[in-house]
Design a protein around this motif. Structure first.
Motif, PDB file in Angstrom:
ATOM      1  N   ASP A   1       0.821  -1.207   0.000  1.00 60.11           N
ATOM      2  CA  ASP A   1       0.000   0.000   0.000  1.00 60.11           C
ATOM      3  C   ASP A   1       0.864   1.270   0.000  1.00 60.11           C
ATOM      4  O   ASP A   1       0.401   2.357   0.357  1.00 60.11           O
ATOM      5  N   GLY A   2       2.122   1.119  -0.436  1.00 62.32           N
ATOM      6  CA  GLY A   2       3.041   2.264  -0.436  1.00 62.32           C
ATOM      7  C   GLY A   2       2.699   3.284  -1.519  1.00 62.32           C
ATOM      8  O   GLY A   2       1.979   2.983  -2.475  1.00 62.32           O
ATOM      9  N   VAL A   3       3.219   4.496  -1.337  1.00 62.05           N
ATOM     10  CA  VAL A   3       2.964   5.560  -2.318  1.00 62.05           C
ATOM     11  C   VAL A   3       4.276   6.237  -2.736  1.00 62.05           C
ATOM     12  O   VAL A   3       5.284   6.138  -2.040  1.00 62.05           O
ATOM     13  N   ALA A   4       4.203   6.905  -3.890  1.00 62.12           N
ATOM     14  CA  ALA A   4       5.338   7.718  -4.345  1.00 62.12           C
ATOM     15  C   ALA A   4       4.832   9.142  -4.504  1.00 62.12           C
ATOM     16  O   ALA A   4       3.694   9.362  -4.943  1.00 62.12           O
ATOM     17  N   LEU A   5       5.671  10.092  -4.122  1.00 63.67           N
ATOM     18  CA  LEU A   5       5.279  11.504  -4.204  1.00 63.67           C
ATOM     19  C   LEU A   5       6.441  12.282  -4.817  1.00 63.67           C
ATOM     20  O   LEU A   5       7.515  12.370  -4.229  1.00 63.67           O
ATOM     21  N   HIS A   6       6.215  12.780  -6.029  1.00 63.13           N
ATOM     22  CA  HIS A   6       7.317  13.447  -6.728  1.00 63.13           C
ATOM     23  C   HIS A   6       6.927  14.853  -7.159  1.00 63.13           C
ATOM     24  O   HIS A   6       5.886  15.030  -7.798  1.00 63.13           O
ATOM     25  N   PHE A   7       7.761  15.818  -6.803  1.00 62.48           N
ATOM     26  CA  PHE A   7       7.575  17.214  -7.203  1.00 62.48           C
ATOM     27  C   PHE A   7       8.639  17.498  -8.278  1.00 62.48           C
ATOM     28  O   PHE A   7       9.846  17.417  -8.003  1.00 62.48           O
ATOM     29  N   ILE A   8       8.172  17.810  -9.475  1.00 60.61           N
ATOM     30  CA  ILE A   8       9.087  17.903 -10.625  1.00 60.61           C
ATOM     31  C   ILE A   8       8.996  19.295 -11.247  1.00 60.61           C
ATOM     32  O   ILE A   8       7.901  19.784 -11.544  1.00 60.61           O
ATOM     33  N   ASP A   9      10.148  19.904 -11.446  1.00 59.15           N
ATOM     34  CA  ASP A   9      10.203  21.251 -12.026  1.00 59.15           C
ATOM     35  C   ASP A   9      10.429  21.132 -13.537  1.00 59.15           C
ATOM     36  O   ASP A   9      11.511  20.742 -13.975  1.00 59.15           O
ATOM     37  N   LEU A  10       9.401  21.443 -14.319  1.00 55.59           N
ATOM     38  CA  LEU A  10       9.486  21.258 -15.776  1.00 55.59           C
ATOM     39  C   LEU A  10       9.944  22.525 -16.499  1.00 55.59           C
ATOM     40  O   LEU A  10       9.914  22.578 -17.730  1.00 55.59           O
ATOM     41  N   SER A  11      10.331  23.540 -15.739  1.00 55.72           N
ATOM     42  CA  SER A  11      10.703  24.803 -16.386  1.00 55.72           C
ATOM     43  C   SER A  11      12.181  24.796 -16.789  1.00 55.72           C
ATOM     44  O   SER A  11      12.956  23.959 -16.327  1.00 55.72           O
TER      45      SER A  11
END
Ligand SMILES: C[S@@+](CC[C@H](N)C(=O)[O-])C[C@H]1O[C@@H](n2cnc3c(N)ncnc32)[C@H](O)[C@@H]1O
Length: 307
Positions: free
Chosen positions: A199-209
């Motif tokens: 039941d694990g999760v992944a959380l990714h904040f990605i800068d596309l600029s």
């Protein structure tokens, strides 16, 4: 600084002997390489909010961060909020003892404010206990990390780590994925699936600029899209400047193919960029819709698909 000058400095530092030391010196002098943790604290609070929104608790959970960088602010904040263990992995051993010590001092200065603010994530008692431990170990940063259960794995590739299957609850990153080549991204996503609990999760904040725009506001946030692959490689194909220029749907399909489904997605679209700055994307970006071209920020919460 004009972005082309910066790109040239990065290219030279990447190939000249002793270039890394020189580049670090420049970052300290003119860039933002210092012990100020607050921009990263805000990112971690946002991550904690995303988890809370999905009723995912932090206490006792095992986190795995891809790409520590110079100071492990995000792992430290997850520890303070009650994480059981945090692995933080970097291809390059960049963590700096002095910066780490400075980060601890900054956080301790705002202890009462942070405890008050973070009560929504974790009990006040646990926060107090963890801040007390940090205070006790603030002059011995390595010992602090050890006792906090923060494991700094570096140099190590997040695409292949020596940890057992199902070891982690949450796979996270902040401004890392955009610096990684697509083939390596797939490897990291596959490894995430192996490491995550059912039941694990992944959380990714990605800068596309275009990251050069961060220091040179005279160019558009999507300026880099006007270059062909070869031109872009000549400009930014080095360890300091590389960004893959993938757009939001590319990341989603990489994660989907590797059994991670999107639970929540948030994008920031800089609508007027293309029109107001006259950036015409290279023909290799011809298949993307206007929104995907103009997306400058992508945040994804993913979950392992049922087997
Ligand atoms: C922009 S920095 C990270 C910044 C940090 N996450 C933050 O929020 O300040 C990107 C980091 O990712 C690391 N990195 C790149 N490829 C990696 C990989 N395959 N495994 C682990 N780390 C990697 C780089 O060495 C670099 O330190």
């Amino acid at each position: 600084m004009n972005w082309k000058t910066k790109a040239l400095i990065m290219r030279v530092c990447a190939i000249m002997p002793g270039g890394h030391t020189f580049y670090t010196l420049l970052q300290r002098q003119f860039g933002n390489l210092n012990d100020d943790p607050w921009s990263r604290v805000a990112v971690q609070e946002e991550m904690a909010r995303w988890l809370l929104n999905d009723r995912i608790t932090i206490e006792g959970k095992v986190f795995f961060e891809v790409g520590t960088g110079h100071k492990p602010v995000i792992p430290i904040c997850f520890f303070l909020m009650g994480a059981g263990k945090v692995y933080t992995v970097d291809l390059n051993r960049r963590m700096d003892r002095k910066l780490l010590k400075g980060v601890l001092v900054h956080l301790l200065h705002k202890r009462e404010t942070l405890i008050e603010k973070w009560k929504v994530f974790t009990s006040e008692g646990l926060l107090t206990q963890r801040f007390d431990m940090m205070l006790h170990r603030k002059d011995e940063p390595e010992r602090f990390l050890q006792e906090a259960g923060i494991h700094y794995l570096a140099p190590a590739d997040a695409g292949s780590v020596d940890l057992p299957d199902g070891e982690i609850d949450c796979h996270i990153s902040n401004t890392v994925m955009e610096h990684i080549e697509p083939a390596v991204l797939s490897k990291i996503a596959r490894e995430a699936c192996r490491l995550l609990k059912k039941d694990g999760v992944a959380l990714h904040f990605i800068d596309l600029s275009d990251h050069f725009q961060h220091q040179d506001p005279s160019i558009s946030t999507i300026n880099f899209l006007k270059y062909s692959e070869n031109e872009w490689n000549r400009i930014a194909g080095n360890e300091y400047a590389y960004t893959n220029r993938l757009r939001a749907p590319d990341y989603i399909s990489i994660f989907n193919e590797l059994s991670l489904k999107v639970l929540r997605k948030e994008v920031q679209v800089n609508k007027n960029q293309q029109l107001s700055t006259g950036v015409v994307p290279d023909s290799s970006f011809g298949s993307y819709c206007e929104e995907d071209i103009n997306t400058t920020d992508l945040r994804l919460l993913l979950q392992k698909k049922e087997e």
